[in-house]
Motif scaffolding. Sequence first.
Motif, PDB file in Angstrom:
ATOM      1  N   TYR A 456      -1.502   3.650   0.356  1.00  0.00           N
ATOM      2  CA  TYR A 456      -1.151   2.236   0.513  1.00  0.00           C
ATOM      3  C   TYR A 456      -2.321   1.338   0.114  1.00  0.00           C
ATOM      4  O   TYR A 456      -2.133   0.300  -0.534  1.00  0.00           O
ATOM      5  N   LEU A 457      -3.539   1.750   0.470  1.00  0.00           N
ATOM      6  CA  LEU A 457      -4.715   0.942   0.139  1.00  0.00           C
ATOM      7  C   LEU A 457      -4.938   0.843  -1.366  1.00  0.00           C
ATOM      8  O   LEU A 457      -5.503  -0.140  -1.854  1.00  0.00           O
ATOM      9  N   THR A 458      -4.512   1.849  -2.115  1.00  0.00           N
ATOM     10  CA  THR A 458      -4.690   1.811  -3.569  1.00  0.00           C
ATOM     11  C   THR A 458      -3.653   0.928  -4.257  1.00  0.00           C
ATOM     12  O   THR A 458      -3.877   0.472  -5.383  1.00  0.00           O
ATOM     13  N   LEU A 459      -2.527   0.678  -3.593  1.00  0.00           N
ATOM     14  CA  LEU A 459      -1.418  -0.026  -4.242  1.00  0.00           C
ATOM     15  C   LEU A 459      -1.238  -1.468  -3.777  1.00  0.00           C
ATOM     16  O   LEU A 459      -0.793  -2.319  -4.549  1.00  0.00           O
ATOM     17  N   TYR A 505      -1.809  -8.831   9.351  1.00  0.00           N
ATOM     18  CA  TYR A 505      -1.566  -8.556   7.932  1.00  0.00           C
ATOM     19  C   TYR A 505      -1.143  -7.111   7.674  1.00  0.00           C
ATOM     20  O   TYR A 505      -0.480  -6.825   6.685  1.00  0.00           O
ATOM     21  N   LYS A 506      -1.590  -6.197   8.533  1.00  0.00           N
ATOM     22  CA  LYS A 506      -1.288  -4.763   8.389  1.00  0.00           C
ATOM     23  C   LYS A 506      -1.771  -4.201   7.045  1.00  0.00           C
ATOM     24  O   LYS A 506      -1.165  -3.292   6.469  1.00  0.00           O
ATOM     25  N   LYS A 507      -2.858  -4.735   6.566  1.00  0.00           N
ATOM     26  CA  LYS A 507      -3.492  -4.276   5.330  1.00  0.00           C
ATOM     27  C   LYS A 507      -4.868  -4.932   5.244  1.00  0.00           C
ATOM     28  O   LYS A 507      -5.190  -5.810   6.053  1.00  0.00           O
ATOM     29  N   PRO A 508      -5.689  -4.542   4.270  1.00  0.00           N
ATOM     30  CA  PRO A 508      -7.016  -5.163   4.169  1.00  0.00           C
ATOM     31  C   PRO A 508      -6.921  -6.668   3.946  1.00  0.00           C
ATOM     32  O   PRO A 508      -6.046  -7.157   3.221  1.00  0.00           O
TER      33      PRO A 508
END
Length: 621
Positions: A456-459, A505-508
């Motif tokens: 997920y972090l890469t996309l 945000y549930k992401k960076p």
Amino acid sequence: MESQEPNVTSSTSMPLMYSNRMMLKTILESSDGEMGLIGKTVVVGGWVKSSKEVKKDPVPSPPAAADAFPVSQRPKDVTCVEILQSRIPFFRTIIRVLGGSASSPAVREKLESLIPKPPPPSTFFLQINDGSCLSSLQVVIDSAKAPVSAGQILPTGTCILAEGVLEKPSAHGKRTIELKVEKVLHVGTVEQDKYPLSRKRLPLDSLRDYAHIRPRTTTVASVTRIRSTLDFATHTFFQNHGFLLVQLPIITTTDSEGFSEKFLVTTLLGKTSKEEPVGVSDADGVSLETVKASIKDKSSLFEQLKRSDSDKELLAAALQDLRKTNELARQIEAREKSKPVTAVKHDLVNLNEDFFGRPSYLTVSGRLHLESYACSLGNVYSFGPRFRADKTVSAKHAAEMWTVEVEMAFSQLEDAMKYAENYLKFLCSWILDNCSEDMKFLSKRVDKTVTHHLEYLTLCSYDKISYREAVEILRKVTDKAFETQLRWGVPLTAEHLSYLADDHYKKPVIIYDYPKAVKPFYVRLNDDEKTVAAFEMVVPKIGTLITGSQNEERFDMLNTRIKEFDLSRDQYEWYLDLRRHGTVQHSGFSLQFDLMVLLTTGLTDVRDVIPFPRSHGKANN
């Protein structure tokens, strides 16, 4: 020019260039599924992970006859036992002649006992691992061909180097290849009663006391391979983008941030004199404070094992370990009481007489030094240890942590944020592509979501918000009470950052334009004169992974900021020179490498991913 490659025959597979040993990774992760290696003679080495012994039926005694091995046919390089065994028929003839039917049974029994009996034959099945990959190779040793005892070869942790032939396993199972040993070249035995990994699997926090041996565990070995891969990926990324690697000093006379706790480097405190003897606060290299901290940890572990209904063997081992540590504490206390202790008066130490002639410290950050090369060579990066004398006990902090630092000339804040995002995505993608077996293991053993999380972090795209926007979001939170009262101008705490990345945000998320009071003096002041061009990249489960900024290129403004922080201008004259002579806009960032390892492995405590972690009260080797 002669080739430097090893000379390989058709019957022997490719060994290491500087050793005749073949890494297990070459065998177990072969591109042709291991089948191309069947029948090859190889030398392998590793440490025993598990083992078993299968006893075979004893070999029947040879019939009474003349010498079974005439001198002309006797094999070379035989042992004394083998020679005696070959003479068994001859000894039996003597017994019959001397004993006869009238001889005493006791005499006959005594004579029979003089004949050496061969040990019962066994087959040893060893699972060995050399650290090159996750999987282990089954090594099969026939005691008749390779004379080794079970006590030597079977214990966990035994080191073995052996030569043999790679074959298909005789029994059907998951394994597709094994080594039938023809010759044992080396055996490194283990003291089983002292070897900490002889017992059942120890929890990670207990393994920290055995940092020198814990790489033999499957989990720490996987973490180490991933750490090494991240190291290689870092250099690959920056070298491919035209950056130059710069090695920076560990010892510095410059306070890199202006407000960090630093380690003082001095040679004066170890010197004693008749007028001012220096007291000793530890015995045999172990401080009383460290031992007491260890007692607390081991007591907690013992209570945890009791509550979890662990097996008696593990519980007894934990209790014995706790008792030994208590005894060590009593010995150190008794030794300290018998010694005259005189406290060192640091204010009386004249640092002008020290090794460097002025106060010197272990570096907190290398970005100031890195700037000097960026202002000459363009884009540069560094990778090394950084030190903070912070006594805070935290799963995300250690006194010594490795950091990747980047500095780019002719760039602004937006450039640094973009590069930081691309770098993080590159690392995640590289691990997924090159550490698949270790990631499968960690997904099963540590965190089931770790692989999906990296994918997920890469996309995904990383949201960017200002500090002011972050404060507004946090003020509107009603379903969570923060321990620290939030207002504009104060640093965002770990719980604030965790909420933004994990819950909102549930992401960076990248937070930029911080208040000038909470960031170092060298960060560029924005036009509002209240905020500075700094950013933090906050990642779910980790917190702040990357910090960065556009640094102040204006001489007058930087000089003013040094005064505002009440810093000694003398130690920054060299830094101001970069603004006097050919100043340029520049920006950069720092990635906490140990936290990156934490992110990619799914572990939760940074002390479990640092080879030899150092924290307050903990530096045992």
